[in-house]
Design a protein around this motif. Sequence first.
Motif, short mmCIF file in Angstrom:
data_model
loop_
_atom_site.label_atom_id
_atom_site.label_comp_id
_atom_site.label_asym_id
_atom_site.label_seq_id
_atom_site.Cartn_x
_atom_site.Cartn_y
_atom_site.Cartn_z
N UNK A 56 38.31 26.87 26.66
CA UNK A 56 38.24 28.21 26.09
C UNK A 56 37.62 29.21 27.06
N UNK A 57 37.44 28.81 28.32
CA UNK A 57 36.83 29.71 29.30
C UNK A 57 37.77 30.87 29.66
N UNK A 58 37.16 31.97 30.10
CA UNK A 58 37.95 33.12 30.57
C UNK A 58 38.75 32.72 31.81
N UNK A 59 39.96 33.26 31.91
CA UNK A 59 40.82 32.98 33.04
C UNK A 59 40.68 34.09 34.08
N UNK A 60 40.72 33.75 35.36
CA UNK A 60 40.58 34.77 36.40
C UNK A 60 41.63 35.87 36.27
N UNK A 61 41.16 37.11 36.29
CA UNK A 61 42.06 38.26 36.26
C UNK A 61 42.57 38.65 34.89
N UNK A 62 42.39 37.82 33.86
CA UNK A 62 42.84 38.18 32.51
C UNK A 62 41.90 39.21 31.89
N UNK A 63 42.48 40.06 31.06
CA UNK A 63 41.68 41.06 30.34
C UNK A 63 41.45 40.60 28.91
N UNK A 64 40.20 40.68 28.47
CA UNK A 64 39.83 40.26 27.12
C UNK A 64 39.26 41.45 26.37
N UNK A 260 38.57 33.35 20.59
CA UNK A 260 39.73 33.17 19.71
C UNK A 260 40.22 31.74 19.88
N UNK A 261 40.03 30.92 18.83
CA UNK A 261 40.33 29.51 18.93
C UNK A 261 41.81 29.19 19.06
N UNK A 262 42.69 30.18 18.94
CA UNK A 262 44.12 29.86 19.05
C UNK A 262 44.56 29.75 20.51
N UNK A 263 43.64 29.91 21.46
CA UNK A 263 43.91 29.76 22.88
C UNK A 263 45.03 30.69 23.36
N UNK A 264 45.21 31.79 22.70
CA UNK A 264 46.18 32.80 23.12
C UNK A 264 45.39 34.05 23.48
N UNK A 265 45.22 34.28 24.77
CA UNK A 265 44.41 35.40 25.23
C UNK A 265 45.30 36.56 25.67
N UNK A 266 44.76 37.78 25.66
CA UNK A 266 45.55 38.93 26.08
C UNK A 266 46.06 38.79 27.51
#
Length: 417
Positions: A56-64, A260-266
């Motif tokens: 569930x960690x933030x991914x590099x470069x993704x916007x949350x 967000x537990x659905x593992x679908x990030x912006x």
Amino acid sequence: MSSTASLLVLALAGLLLVTFPGLCAGTAAAHHRPNGNQCHPSGSLEGPSTGHICGECCKPGHLYPKYQCSPPVTKNTRAVMTLNNFEEGGDGGDPSECDGKYHYNTERVVALSTGWYNHGKRCGKNIRISAKGRSVLAKVVDECDSLHGCDKPHAFQPPCEPNIVDASQAVWDALDITGDEVGDYPITWTDASQMENVAHSLQIGRDLRINAHSSLTSYNNTIIKMSSTASLLVLALAGLLLVTFPGLCAGTAAAHHRPNGNQCHPSGSLEGPSTGHICGECCKPGHLYPKYQCSPPVTKNTRAVMTLNNFEEGGDGGDPSECDGKYHYNTERVVALSTGWYNHGKRCGKNIRISAKGRSVLANVVDECDSLHGCDKPHAFQPPCEPNIVDASQAVWDALDITGDEVGDYPITWTDA
């Protein structure tokens, strides 16, 4: 002191104690549907430059997206319940924000999204959580941080969604939600009444008295007999300690949060237009709205939010449906799916089975609920669709017998027929 007088004193003490904690709080598809809770992101956080080994960690470069608000609290506030470990060494991280302590998983405690946490004003108070025909009281001890994340203090996880009740294992057990159901579970909640808070404090006091008595007996086999007056005074003192202390220590930096537990990030964000539009759900100038390429994984019971759409010409759907280039009558059981579930039109013309309130119905996929585009004229100046939306015609709502005030953002499950 008579038994009646003792009970009156105890009730008065409970009412005062329930009140005091609040004084110490710190300071290019056509159809789409915005987040109906009217709580839009207040900005976004970018993932760290390097990745971390964490599902569930933030991914590099993704916007949350980050949120200052949460949906309005009503008698039946819709929310998503997630599981948290409030014990030392658990996934909650630091001690709870309200009282600076860790809590056993056998305690019925929760963390609330930033807007509902409300600067600690709900610290030490109980909320009533309802699901599966059951309800349970749980105490607010922490914040599920919706404004900060993607850093070491937040275990490199994204900010919390704005509609989360992050609950201990004891809460899940009390609601009889077990096995594969544990995860992101749709619930409703509301603030507990004063009388419920008093009753809850009394019950905790009774439990402590019983446990203490049991422990003493097991160690020295001594039966301690207390007079009615003495028992009530001990109970009142236990209630005083348990209810007062959580409200004394509202901190500033939130430790607990839940992604967000659905593992679908912006996959990015869209900025609202430079000028506003007269529309309750229109994009606001300068606001950032998340966009999604993905949707949660499809299972036999895919959790989703059902919204209402008008697929007829001149309705709020806008242009003709994406799949067939046609408008559809509201008497037809048809739906639009979020971009990830729409899957480049691969579900076009196929049926899905929607379940809610003990009923189920088949509905035909005719359109996309656009999760990547919005805030422009082709999308009626509305934000991109959330990634977990089934946008349904009136006929679908009618078939599920969801009417009146229930119509809006309604928790459902669905699967491919």
